[in-house]
Design a protein around this motif. Structure first.
Motif, mmCIF file in Angstrom:
data_model
loop_
_atom_site.group_PDB
_atom_site.id
_atom_site.type_symbol
_atom_site.label_atom_id
_atom_site.label_comp_id
_atom_site.label_asym_id
_atom_site.label_seq_id
_atom_site.Cartn_x
_atom_site.Cartn_y
_atom_site.Cartn_z
ATOM 1 N N PHE A 137 41.363 47.530 25.713
ATOM 2 C CA PHE A 137 42.747 47.049 25.796
ATOM 3 C C PHE A 137 43.622 47.778 24.792
ATOM 4 O O PHE A 137 44.778 48.103 25.071
ATOM 5 N N ALA B 147 46.533 41.821 34.397
ATOM 6 C CA ALA B 147 46.444 40.904 33.257
ATOM 7 C C ALA B 147 46.721 41.643 31.952
ATOM 8 O O ALA B 147 47.466 41.169 31.089
ATOM 9 N N TYR B 148 46.128 42.824 31.810
ATOM 10 C CA TYR B 148 46.372 43.651 30.623
ATOM 11 C C TYR B 148 47.865 43.904 30.449
ATOM 12 O O TYR B 148 48.426 43.752 29.368
ATOM 13 N N THR B 149 48.483 44.339 31.541
ATOM 14 C CA THR B 149 49.893 44.716 31.466
ATOM 15 C C THR B 149 50.759 43.525 31.075
ATOM 16 O O THR B 149 51.672 43.644 30.246
ATOM 17 N N ARG C 11 47.050 49.574 25.763
ATOM 18 C CA ARG C 11 48.326 49.151 25.202
ATOM 19 C C ARG C 11 49.029 50.314 24.507
ATOM 20 O O ARG C 11 50.234 50.486 24.596
ATOM 21 N N ARG D 122 50.087 41.170 29.287
ATOM 22 C CA ARG D 122 49.913 40.766 27.883
ATOM 23 C C ARG D 122 50.784 41.575 26.930
ATOM 24 O O ARG D 122 50.846 41.277 25.741
ATOM 25 N N ILE D 123 51.405 42.632 27.438
ATOM 26 C CA ILE D 123 52.166 43.508 26.548
ATOM 27 C C ILE D 123 53.658 43.201 26.647
ATOM 28 O O ILE D 123 54.210 43.164 27.749
ATOM 29 N N ASP D 124 54.272 42.997 25.509
ATOM 30 C CA ASP D 124 55.699 42.663 25.474
ATOM 31 C C ASP D 124 56.531 43.744 26.137
ATOM 32 O O ASP D 124 56.321 44.933 25.897
#
Lengths: 225, 225
Positions: free
Chosen positions: A108, A19-21, A112, A23-25
Motif C-alpha cells: 500500500f 479500496a486502496y484508492t 500511495r 483510503r487516500i485523501d
DNA sequence: ACCCTTGCGTTCATTCTGTTCACCGGCCTG
DNA sequence: CAGGCCGGTGAACAGAATGAACGCAAGGGT
C-alpha cells in the motif's frame, strides 16, 4: 478531488485497488471497468482524471487501449498497474504518456506514493497560474516522476542499504554471503551488515539459510532471490 | 549513439538546435524536417530515437503530429521545444508521452541538461537487464524527469556554491570529504557546507556515501563524479 | 553426555547527522 | 530615515546509525 477509473479484469483485484484508492485523501473512485470496451464507453460519458490500468485485459491489451484513447484525443492520465516486467512494455508505456508504472505485487505504501506523486504534479500544474516558467514546468515534471523512496524503518540508512545490495549483487559466487563477509566487503561491521540483511530478509528481497560444516555454531548466509 | 530528428519550421532555429545537439556527447543529428508531413515521411523510413519537436509547424500542430505518431504505433520519444506557455498544452504533451518540455528561449546549459536527462533514462532502462524491479523503473523515471534547475533554489548562493566546488576540486585525496571537513576548509560551518553538498548531490554532481570506522554514527562523505 | 568451538543476536555508549530557529546584513518601501 | 522583509548563515539540539562488548545458541568432536 481526483476522479479515478479502475480498469482491471479480475474482480477481486479491482476491489482491492478501489479500496486502496479510497483510503487516500483527495482521490475518489468513480467507476470500475472490467474490459477495455467498458472503459472506453465510460470515458466517453464521464469525466475522469486518472485511470488505473491493468495491461492484461480480456479484449484488448492495455497499451492498445491507451493508444486508442490518445488517438481519440482523450488525454486522461494513466497509471499502469501490471506484473509485466518487460523493458519494451515500459518504454512503450512511457511513450504513450503513462504517469507511473507500478509492478505487481506492491505494498500500500508504494501504491500511495505513486498516487501522491501524481497529486503533487497535478496541483503544481493547476496552481501555477497562466504563464508557467521553465522551472515551474520542471518542478511539475519532477513531482510526477521523482518518487519519494519507500521510507525505511528507523535505524536504517538508504546509502548503507544500497551498499549492502551492491555487495550482494557484485558477489561472484551466487551461493550467498554471511553477515560478517558482507560487513567486511562493504567496510562496515558485522552488526551493521546484519541489520540490513535482516531487513532485506523481512521484506523478501533476500533469503537466509544456515551454512554447516566446521566446528562451532553454523553461519547464516544471505542470498538474493 | 542516440539518433535525433529535429522538427522545426524556422531554418535558422533548426540549424541552431542541430548545432547544440551535435555538441553533446552521445547524440547525433540524423535529419531535420521543416514540416509535419516531412517528419512523418522520415520516421517511416529511418529509425530515430528522439524527436526534438517544435509545436508550431506550418501544416500541423506538433501535438497532433505526436498523436498521429502514437496512433500509427510509432513510440519514438519526443522532446517538445516551444514558446507556448499554456498549461493545457503542457498537460496534453505529458499525456502524449513527451519526455521533456523545453520553453524557448533557453540557454545551452538548459538544453544539454534535458538531453542528458534523457540519455540517463535511456541507459538505465537499457542496462537494467530483462527483469526490471520496481525501484529500477522508479530510478529510470526519475532520471527522465528529475531535472536540475539552472537557477539555484532559495537559500543558496552562487559564490558559496563555487567555494564548495573549489574545495572539492582542490582536495588532494579523491576519496571524498565530509560536510564538516568541507566546512572547515572553506571557512564556513558544517551546516552551510552540508546545504550546498546536498544540493550538489541532488543535482547529481556529487555522490554521497557513508564512511564507517570507529564507534558512533558514520560520517557521510561527498565525492565529485 | 559432556565439553569445545564459533558465530549469533542484543545492548548501549558514542559520534555525527539533520533540522530548527534566532541573527545579521542588505534592500525595498513609505 | 525608520521599519519591515527577505536571503543566507551558524549555534544548539534531538535523535539516528554505528560498532565494541557480551552472554547465549547451535553445531561438532570425543
Amino acid at each position: 478531488m481526483i476522479r479515478v477509473l479502475i480498469v482491471e479484469d479480475e474482480p477481486l483485484i479491482a476491489e482491492a485497488h478501489a479500496a486502496y484508492t479510497a483510503r487516500i485523501d483527495g482521490f475518489q473512485v468513480l467507476s470500475v471497468s472490467h474490459t477495455a470496451q467498458q472503459a472506453m464507453a465510460t470515458l466517453r460519458t464521464t469525466p475522469v482524471d486518472l485511470i488505473l490500468l491493468d495491461l492484461n485485459l480480456p479484449d484488448m491489451n492495455g497499451l492498445e487501449l491507451t493508444r486508442a484513447l490518445r488517438a481519440a484525443g482523450i488525454g486522461t492520465d494513466v497509471l499502469v498497474v501490471t506484473s509485466a516486467r518487460d523493458l519494451a512494455v515500459v518504454r512503450s508505456a512511457v511513450s504513450l504518456g503513462v504517469t507511473h508504472y507500478l509492478l505487481k505485487p506492491f505494498t500500500f505504501a508504494t501504491f500511495r506514493e505513486k498516487l501522491l506523486g501524481y497529486a503533487r504534479y497535478r496541483s503544481q500544474l493547476l496552481g501555477a497560474g497562466q504563464v508557467p516558467a521553465q522551472h515551474e514546468i520542471d518542478r511539475a515534471f519532477a513531482a510526477l516522476r521523482g518518487t519519494a523512496p519507500d521510507s525505511l524503518p528507523k535505524g536504517l540508512d538508504q546509502n548503507t542499504l544500497d551498499l549492502v545490495l551492491g555487495v550482494l549483487r557484485a558477489d561472484p559466487v551466487p551461493s550467498g554471503l554471511s553477515a560478517a563477509e558482507v560487513g567486511a566487503r562493504m567496510g562496515a561491521s558485522r552488526v551493521t551488515a546484519r541489520r540490513y540483511l535482516e531487513h532485506l530478509a523481512e521484506t523478501g528481497q533476500v533469503v537466509r539459510s544456515p551454512r554447516y560444516g566446521g566446528p562451532g555454531r553454523p553461519e547464516v548466509e544471505y542470498r538474493r532471490v
